[in-house]
Design a protein around this motif. Structure first.
Motif, short mmCIF file in Angstrom:
data_model
loop_
_atom_site.label_atom_id
_atom_site.label_comp_id
_atom_site.label_asym_id
_atom_site.label_seq_id
_atom_site.Cartn_x
_atom_site.Cartn_y
_atom_site.Cartn_z
N TYR A 151 0.83 -1.20 0.00
CA TYR A 151 0.00 0.00 0.00
C TYR A 151 0.87 1.25 0.00
O TYR A 151 0.63 2.20 -0.76
CB TYR A 151 -0.92 0.00 1.22
CG TYR A 151 -1.86 1.18 1.28
CD1 TYR A 151 -2.95 1.26 0.42
CD2 TYR A 151 -1.66 2.21 2.19
CE1 TYR A 151 -3.82 2.33 0.46
CE2 TYR A 151 -2.53 3.29 2.24
CZ TYR A 151 -3.60 3.36 1.38
OH TYR A 151 -4.46 4.42 1.42
N CYS A 152 1.90 1.27 0.85
CA CYS A 152 2.82 2.42 0.89
C CYS A 152 3.46 2.65 -0.48
O CYS A 152 3.54 3.79 -0.95
CB CYS A 152 3.92 2.18 1.92
SG CYS A 152 3.35 2.16 3.64
N ALA A 153 3.90 1.58 -1.10
CA ALA A 153 4.55 1.69 -2.41
C ALA A 153 3.58 2.21 -3.47
O ALA A 153 3.95 3.02 -4.33
CB ALA A 153 5.12 0.33 -2.83
N SER A 154 2.33 1.76 -3.41
CA SER A 154 1.35 2.21 -4.40
C SER A 154 1.06 3.69 -4.24
O SER A 154 0.93 4.42 -5.23
CB SER A 154 0.05 1.40 -4.28
OG SER A 154 -0.69 1.73 -3.12
N LYS A 155 0.97 4.17 -3.01
CA LYS A 155 0.70 5.59 -2.78
C LYS A 155 1.92 6.46 -3.07
O LYS A 155 1.79 7.61 -3.50
CB LYS A 155 0.21 5.81 -1.35
CG LYS A 155 -1.17 5.21 -1.09
CD LYS A 155 -2.21 5.74 -2.07
CE LYS A 155 -3.59 5.22 -1.79
NZ LYS A 155 -4.61 5.75 -2.73
N ALA A 156 3.12 5.90 -2.86
CA ALA A 156 4.33 6.63 -3.25
C ALA A 156 4.38 6.77 -4.77
O ALA A 156 4.81 7.80 -5.30
CB ALA A 156 5.57 5.90 -2.74
N ALA A 157 3.94 5.73 -5.48
CA ALA A 157 3.88 5.80 -6.94
C ALA A 157 2.88 6.86 -7.39
O ALA A 157 3.15 7.62 -8.34
CB ALA A 157 3.49 4.43 -7.51
N VAL A 158 1.74 6.94 -6.72
CA VAL A 158 0.75 7.97 -7.03
C VAL A 158 1.34 9.37 -6.84
O VAL A 158 1.15 10.27 -7.67
CB VAL A 158 -0.51 7.81 -6.15
CG1 VAL A 158 -1.41 9.05 -6.24
CG2 VAL A 158 -1.28 6.57 -6.55
N MET A 159 2.08 9.53 -5.76
CA MET A 159 2.69 10.82 -5.46
C MET A 159 3.70 11.23 -6.53
O MET A 159 3.67 12.35 -7.05
CB MET A 159 3.37 10.76 -4.08
CG MET A 159 3.94 12.09 -3.61
SD MET A 159 4.62 11.97 -1.93
CE MET A 159 6.10 10.99 -2.24
N ALA A 160 4.58 10.31 -6.90
CA ALA A 160 5.60 10.61 -7.91
C ALA A 160 4.98 10.86 -9.28
O ALA A 160 5.36 11.79 -9.99
CB ALA A 160 6.61 9.46 -7.98
N TYR A 161 4.02 10.02 -9.64
CA TYR A 161 3.32 10.19 -10.92
C TYR A 161 2.62 11.55 -10.97
O TYR A 161 2.69 12.26 -11.98
CB TYR A 161 2.30 9.07 -11.09
CG TYR A 161 1.29 9.30 -12.18
CD1 TYR A 161 1.61 9.08 -13.52
CD2 TYR A 161 0.00 9.75 -11.87
CE1 TYR A 161 0.67 9.31 -14.52
CE2 TYR A 161 -0.94 9.98 -12.85
CZ TYR A 161 -0.59 9.76 -14.19
OH TYR A 161 -1.53 9.98 -15.18
#
Length: 302
Positions: A151-161
Motif C-alpha cells: 500500500y505504501c509503495a502504491s501511494k508513493a507511486a501515485v505521489m511521484a506520478y
C-alpha cells in the motif's frame, strides 16, 4: 438532468456509501458543483442520484469501462470537466516477506494503474476546462507504515506520478493536487484481511499484526465528512502563483486526516524520525529485544 449553464462539474471515483468518495460527492454537491458519482455498481449510489447527481458505473481497472464513462461524461458536460477526483482504491496489509503477489498486483492495478488510466482518459476534458485533477495519495507514501509495504509503495507511486503529471499539464492551464490523507474514517479496511501465514517470521507478534489491520480506523481517525469539507474547501480556493500556493489559494499538496500535520513536520527533520516512530509504534523494538534474547540463548546452547 445535467449541469446548469456555467455550473462547474466534478467526476469522483469510488463513491460507495460510508467512504471518502461518497462524502466528497455530498460536499461538492452542497457547494453548488454538479457531481458525477461513480462506483462499480450504480445500485449503491441511489441516495446520490436522489439528490440530483449523475451516477455512472465505473471500474477503473477496465479500459472499456473507463472509455464508456468518458463518453457518458462528455454527453453530460459537453466535453469539459472542472474536477476529476481519483479516489477509488484498496489496501493490502501483510509483512513484505509474506506477500501474495497476485494481491500486490491487484492493489497496484487499482491504486496506481487505474488512476493513471483515468488521468489519461479524462485529460482532454480537464484541459478543455483548465480544471483540476485531485489524486488521492496517503501519508503512507512517505511513512514506513509497518506491514503495509505494498500500500505504501502504491501511494508513493501515485505521489511521484502526480508530481510529473502536474508539470506536464501546466502548459495547458490544468492543475494537479496531491491529497496526502492521514487516518480518515472510510471503507478502506472493509475487504476481508489476509491472515498472517503460519510460517511467517512475525508470528511471535501476531497480536500486533492484528492491531495493525484496523489501525487507520482506530488511531487519531477523523470523520469522513470533516476530511471532505477540508479537501473540497481547498479545491475551490482561487489560484495563486506557484511559489505562494503552500500558504494561499488552491494548494498543490493537501495534508489532512489523523496525524497529517505531525507527519508533515517530521519529514522536515529527516526520515530517521518517522522510521523511529513507526518502529516503536508497532512494537518492533520489543520484538527485536525478544529476537536478541533468543540469539543469546542459542549461543549458550552451542
Amino acid at each position: 438532468m445535467g449541469p446548469l449553464p456555467g455550473q462547474k462539474t466534478v467526476l469522483i471515483t469510488g463513491c460507495t456509501p460510508a467512504g471518502i468518495g461518497h462524502a466528497l460527492a455530498l460536499e461538492f454537491h452542497a457547494r453548488g458543483i454538479y457531481v458525477i458519482a461513480t462506483a462499480r455498481r450504480t445500485s449503491v449510489l441511489t441516495d446520490l442520484a436522489a439528490l440530483g447527481m449523475s451516477t455512472l458505473a465505473l471500474d477503473v481497472t477496465k479500459p472499456e469501462s473507463i472509455k464508456t464513462c468518458h463518453e457518458e461524461v462528455a454527453k453530460i458536460t459537453g466535453g469539459t470537466l472542472d474536477f476529476l477526483v481519483n479516489n477509488a482504491g484498496r489496501t493490502y496489509t501483510l509483512p513484505a516477506t509474506d506477500l501474495n503477489m497476485d494481491e500486490a498486483r491487484d492493489t497496484f492495478e487499482i491504486n496506481v494503474f487505474g488512476l493513471m488510466s483515468m488521468c489519461a482518459a479524462f485529460a482532454d476534458q480537464i484541459i478543455a476546462a483548465k480544471g483540476l485533477i485531485i489524486n488521492m495519495a496517503s501519508l503512507s507514501a512517505i511513512t514506513p507504515y509497518a506491514f503495509g509495504s505494498v500500500y505504501c509503495a502504491s501511494k508513493a507511486a501515485v505521489m511521484a506520478y502526480s508530481r510529473t503529471l502536474r508539470i506536464e499539464l501546466r502548459p495547458f492551464g490544468a492543475r494537479v493536487m496531491i491529497a496526502m490523507a492521514g487516518n480518515v474514517r472510510s471503507l478502506i479496511n472493509s475487504k476481508p484481511h489476509a491472515d498472517l501465514p503460519a510460517d511467517s517470521i512475525y508470528q511471535p507478534i501476531e497480536a500486533e499484526f492484528q492491531r495493525r489491520l484496523t489501525f487507520s480506523q482506530t488511531h487519531k481517525t477523523i470523520k469522513t465528512e470533516d476530511f471532505a469539507q477540508k479537501l473540497v474547501g481547498n479545491a475551490l480556493k482561487p489560484e495563486w502563483p506557484v511559489m505562494l500556493r503552500r500558504w494561499f489559494g488552491r494548494p498543490d499538496w493537501f495534508y489532512a486526516g489523523g496525524s497529517a500535520n505531525r507527519v508533515w513536520f517530521a519529514t522536515s527533520l529527516g526520515e530517521w524520525v518517522l522510521d523511529s516512530i513507526m518502529y516503536r509504534m508497532f512494537k518492533l523494538d520489543r520484538f527485536e529485544k525478544v529476537l536478541r534474547e533468543q540469539e543469546r540463548q542459542q549461543r549458550k546452547l552451542k
